[in-house]
Design a protein around this motif. Sequence first.
Motif, PDB file in Angstrom:
ATOM      1  N   VAL A 100      15.109 -10.589  49.192  1.00 16.85           N
ATOM      2  CA  VAL A 100      15.719 -11.335  50.290  1.00 16.85           C
ATOM      3  C   VAL A 100      15.004 -10.952  51.578  1.00 16.85           C
ATOM      4  O   VAL A 100      15.017  -9.773  51.977  1.00 16.85           O
ATOM      5  N   VAL A 101      14.371 -11.913  52.218  1.00 17.51           N
ATOM      6  CA  VAL A 101      13.723 -11.701  53.505  1.00 17.51           C
ATOM      7  C   VAL A 101      14.669 -12.245  54.571  1.00 17.51           C
ATOM      8  O   VAL A 101      14.947 -13.443  54.607  1.00 17.51           O
ATOM      9  N   ALA A 102      15.177 -11.357  55.403  1.00 13.97           N
ATOM     10  CA  ALA A 102      16.244 -11.706  56.343  1.00 13.97           C
ATOM     11  C   ALA A 102      15.725 -11.729  57.774  1.00 13.97           C
ATOM     12  O   ALA A 102      14.816 -10.985  58.129  1.00 13.97           O
ATOM     13  N   ASP A 103      16.364 -12.597  58.574  1.00 18.91           N
ATOM     14  CA  ASP A 103      16.025 -12.660  59.994  1.00 18.91           C
ATOM     15  C   ASP A 103      17.264 -12.553  60.871  1.00 18.91           C
ATOM     16  O   ASP A 103      17.204 -12.815  62.071  1.00 18.91           O
ATOM     17  N   GLY A 104      18.403 -12.197  60.290  1.00 20.47           N
ATOM     18  CA  GLY A 104      19.653 -12.100  61.046  1.00 20.47           C
ATOM     19  C   GLY A 104      20.440 -13.384  61.109  1.00 20.47           C
ATOM     20  O   GLY A 104      21.535 -13.412  61.684  1.00 20.47           O
ATOM     21  N   GLY A 105      19.930 -14.467  60.528  1.00 16.91           N
ATOM     22  CA  GLY A 105      20.621 -15.747  60.581  1.00 16.91           C
ATOM     23  C   GLY A 105      21.745 -15.847  59.566  1.00 16.91           C
ATOM     24  O   GLY A 105      21.776 -15.111  58.576  1.00 16.91           O
ATOM     25  N   PRO A 106      22.680 -16.791  59.783  1.00 19.72           N
ATOM     26  CA  PRO A 106      23.860 -16.878  58.921  1.00 19.72           C
ATOM     27  C   PRO A 106      23.560 -17.366  57.509  1.00 19.72           C
ATOM     28  O   PRO A 106      24.286 -17.044  56.576  1.00 19.72           O
ATOM     29  N   ALA A 107      22.504 -18.159  57.314  1.00 19.02           N
ATOM     30  CA  ALA A 107      22.239 -18.708  55.985  1.00 19.02           C
ATOM     31  C   ALA A 107      21.830 -17.611  55.013  1.00 19.02           C
ATOM     32  O   ALA A 107      22.350 -17.517  53.897  1.00 19.02           O
TER      33      ALA A 107
END
Length: 715
Positions: free
Chosen positions: A44-51
């Motif tokens: 999982v590559v996350a950017d802080g977004g809700p999706a």
Amino acid sequence: MKRSRRRIRTAVLSVGALIAAAGLPAGAAHADATTPRVDLRVLVVADGGPAVQAITAELDSAGTPYTQVDLTRPDRPVIDAAFLADTVGGRPRARFQAVVLPNDNPFAAGSAEMAALAAYEQRYDIPQVDAYTYARPQVGLQYFVAGGYAGSVDGAQAAVTAAGRSGPFGYLEGSVPFEDNSPTVGESYAYLAQPAPGADFTTYVDAPIPGTARRGSLVGEYKHDGRRELVVTFVYNRYQQQYRLLARGIVEWMTGGVHLGASRNYFSVHVDDVFAADDRWDTRLNCTPGDVDCADGGGGTPNPIRMTADDAEYAKNWQAGRNFTLDMVYNGAGSLDQREDNNGVDLLADRLQADRDRFRWINHTYTHAFLGCEQDVSVVPWRCATNPDGSTKWVSRTTIDNEIVLNRLWGQSFGLPLQNDELVTGEHSGMAVLPQQPQDNPNLAASLTGDGIKWVASDNSRDPEQRQVGSASTVARYPMNVYYNVGKAAEAADEYNWIYTSRAQGGSGICEDHSDTTTCLPAPLDTTTGYAQKIVPAETRTALGHVLANDPKPHFIHQSNLAEERLAYPVLNGVIDGYDALFAADTPLVNERMKDIGTELKRRGAWKNAVQAGQVTAYRIGTAVTVVAPAGLDVTATLPSGTRLGAAAFGSPYAGRVSGWTSSTGTPLELALPSSAPAAPSAVAAPRPAPATAPAPAADVPPAVREGAKGTDRR
């Protein structure tokens, strides 16, 4: 014609006994050394977004292992070929079975990391989820400006396509309604577009494009350059119903239906205070006479609310019509009181005794006594009484034992089919209750142990996490805003008004004192219509949200809610009808009793701890899945129908797959997938020539994409 639905009361089949002999042969022979090993773990590559947060919440809930790389952290690992793949025992290994990105390319132009991901996906046939992106040819869609749409989809009626129903979203009946809970808040934003000319794009979920007769994709699969992407073009958060409906399918698509962890939809309802009578709300005093915190409480309880024999008959018939079983949480002394006051007659008890096998039964203590500290009710709110030395005066162990054992003996003499290791104390008392009693009654643990209690109810609003109290594990329950002290809709609306309006409007002012309260009213409800028009839809939506979140915790109401105007049924019918309209027949509600729910929660807790500690390893080679876990740990997985563990079938059917728990002996568990399972790479694909530059990034994402969903954040 609508298909009939059967409620499941046993969620899974344990097959641990079938593999007790450590020497059982593997279910399928491992392929030769050129066949890659694919670890059952998601990147999982996350950017802080809700999706992305929503997808990780789904993985967490199911117990599916994942590794998260947070793009906002400067100390994050670099995603390169060595991070993604290596060799184990001479066999190529793909370290992740799927990749989740915030959008189709969250990296800067020319990114070596995106190039490494693209090459990895090509080489090992690894799917990629674009958690939320916008319509354009780079994701297989036309630009939304070319006859598509970009904007609010609040209240839209999306649908699963034929390809979606025969594919990853086959557990759904077809409709995917988008929430519209507030006329003043934009809750959902989407891009609707049709596939780009020549693109290999399959739409799984679509919605009408406003102002046209066409439909545009919301979720679809784009195949290109030897890669597969699930393209999602609407924004969401983890609590919104539209996402909750599709979350299972997103995980099934990315894993090919082969993953650790499991998810089901649970709904159980406890009916407290059966045989007793409940105090009635006083619309003049704005409190409940008879309650310790009502200033007029010493004057007794006028006109209490108690079920009748007709109410019991209605409950029995309602259950039969809904294929659903209520848990009757009973106080035996209530029937004794009724007989003493009515020349030995208790028609309610007689009716329930005759139909006792139609319900489940739980010990609620004999008199519903408060089992924490001794309450000093000379002040409002009450406080804990103290000894001369200032220490808390606790209800004794003898009193607690008497409440538990006397009610058990009464139930046995009444012929109730009890589980003696289950208990619900009156008001969840004995356990901590703030602010008056910040700790458990120290006598409670000894009583639970001595009386053989293994499962004790707690209030999810104040004690949500499972914990041990003596021999017992807690089972948190969700309270419904169908109050214990009302029998009529007007009373319910009046009490709701008192709690959730401002002091200037005649209310309690709780919303002025606690800004995080989410049910505040701008104006009082009409007491003639407020219950049906406001409270029922709100409670239905909240309960259905729990059901769709793989949350087995039970809800609780009171016997008063089955009496008089029978206020509980509109909510219960709303949940069940709403669910049946959304889900296919192979995905029924799971309606379990308290001890089974407690066991599920306990297994999940142990599994979560083991996964987070890195004690679980699982991988697939061809049609063989191997899981290595500590001895005694219950292992959970979701696999294609027909999967075998040794000589026996694994798990039980749900949502087109099989899932279940099996106990590890400490030696590898070997599962054989059926030949019909989605194919795994049979050999490492020849590397494709690297592109001159990495795929184009989604750096020009419009503001609406970056902002994320603003829907109600319901916990």
